[in-house]
Design a protein around this motif. Structure first.
Motif, mmCIF file in Angstrom:
data_model
loop_
_atom_site.group_PDB
_atom_site.id
_atom_site.type_symbol
_atom_site.label_atom_id
_atom_site.label_comp_id
_atom_site.label_asym_id
_atom_site.label_seq_id
_atom_site.Cartn_x
_atom_site.Cartn_y
_atom_site.Cartn_z
ATOM 1 N N LEU A 4 -65.263 61.534 54.419
ATOM 2 C CA LEU A 4 -64.034 62.937 53.927
ATOM 3 C C LEU A 4 -64.798 63.647 52.903
ATOM 4 N N VAL A 44 -56.485 66.778 57.040
ATOM 5 C CA VAL A 44 -57.628 66.571 56.787
ATOM 6 C C VAL A 44 -58.239 66.858 58.424
ATOM 7 N N ILE A 52 -57.087 57.550 59.192
ATOM 8 C CA ILE A 52 -57.758 57.169 57.914
ATOM 9 C C ILE A 52 -57.902 56.542 57.481
ATOM 10 N N SER A 57 -63.619 66.848 57.537
ATOM 11 C CA SER A 57 -64.578 65.199 57.653
ATOM 12 C C SER A 57 -65.710 65.606 58.433
#
Length: 330
Positions: free
Chosen positions: A323, A266, A277, A18
């Motif tokens: 992402l 992530v 998220i 990310s």
């Protein structure tokens, strides 16, 4: 992590990196608290982003464009209440090009499921006044709301029909449809496409995409994403696949331990700026009504929130981040 090839090149589990927060509310006279619910397409090297603006007084929409994500936070905000879209409650946009009519469609919620059209996505003033898909909330939805809200409309078309997905914040995902020839008129035949007894596991913010073949798949495949609220109170995405937009949907990465995208799969560069998220969209460079994406090297623009943020939901300082998939199975 070892992955196995699944539908049209998707892995059975996902890994992501990310960015930090890339797009934040402007320090301007609007005084918006958060920027949320992004929809994004890339055309000839330019990214076009539509998003919700949120503040205690309500929601509306904003448009911005840029050629590189490093420029995203400095991009000009075009507030769409200054266009024929108008003021009042508008939120959760989705944008696509409807090839049969040569028009861009912006789908959003306004208490109903609404749309505006535009010949030129780069012209914010070109959007038409909103029209609704339905004369009223479909009966099957109103009968099941039970304290929930009818939210997050999403349109995808195949060769014969267009389908409209929506959520009720109460564990049900709905699907309506009309013919490709009649779109945007005639949306009806609303059914429950997917449900969960735990409303937090099937909450809102659905995306449905057609997956381009990776060379090993000869049949059409579709990917469904739905936002859930985890056991830790933070938001994440579950995923399913199907051979038809009408389903049935089979779980892919659909648990907290094996999610589509959650804090546990992530990796952030430095201190994580968000534990949620939340509502977002795959970056699309094939922009028509089929919403076709490659299963390879996915990118997902999402909304996140500082873990220390507090206050009423409408006043939370949501920001947008990106992402990038790091374990493509292609």
């Amino acid at each position: 992590m070892v992955t196995t090839r699944q539908t049209a090149g998707l892995p059975s589990s996902f890994e992501w990196s990310s960015s930090g927060a890339l797009i934040s509310p402007k320090n301007d006279s609007r005084n918006i608290a958060g920027i949320k619910d992004p929809s994004i397409v890339q055309i000839n090297g330019t990214y076009h982003v539509f998003a919700s603006t949120s503040q205690a007084s309500g929601y509306n929409l904003v448009y911005l464009s840029f050629t590189d994500f490093s420029q995203a936070d400095s991009a000009t905000f075009h507030y769409l209440d200054e266009t024929p879209i108008g003021s009042g409650y508008r939120a959760a946009p989705q944008v696509f090009y409807f090839e049969p009519q040569g028009l861009w469609y912006l789908i959003f919620q306004n208490g109903n499921a609404a749309y505006s059209t535009n010949k030129d996505i780069s012209n914010p003033a070109g959007w038409s006044a909103p029209e609704n898909f339905y004369s009223d909330t479909p009966d099957i939805i109103s009968q099941n709301l039970d304290g929930g809200y009818w939210v997050d409309m999403w349109v995808i078309c195949d060769a014969s029909d267009c389908h409209l997905f929506s959520s009720d914040d109460n564990g049900r995902l709905y699907r309506s449809q009309t013919s490709l020839a009649d779109f945007p008129s005639g949306m009806g035949n609303t059914v429950i496409a997917l449900s969960d007894a735990d409303k937090f596991k099937l909450f809102e913010a659905s995306n449905v995409y057609h997956l381009a073949s990776d060379g090993n798949s000869t049949s059409s495949s579709y990917l469904l994403l739905v936002e859930a609220i985890g056991s830790d109170g933070n938001r994440y995405f579950r995923s399913w696949t199907a051979s038809s937009i009408a389903g049935p949907w089979t779980g892919l990465a659909d648990t907290e331990d094996n999610p589509f995208a959650r804090s546990n799969n992530v990796v952030f560069d430095g201190q994580p700026w968000t534990k949620s998220i939340s509502h977002g969209e795959v970056v699309r460079d094939q922009v028509d009504q089929t919403l076709t994406i490659s299963p390879c090297d996915l990118r997902y623009l999402y909304q996140g929130l500082s873990p220390t943020a507090s206050g009423s939901y409408d006043s939370l300082p949501w920001q947008l981040g990106l992402l990038t998939q790091t374990n493509s199975a292609c």
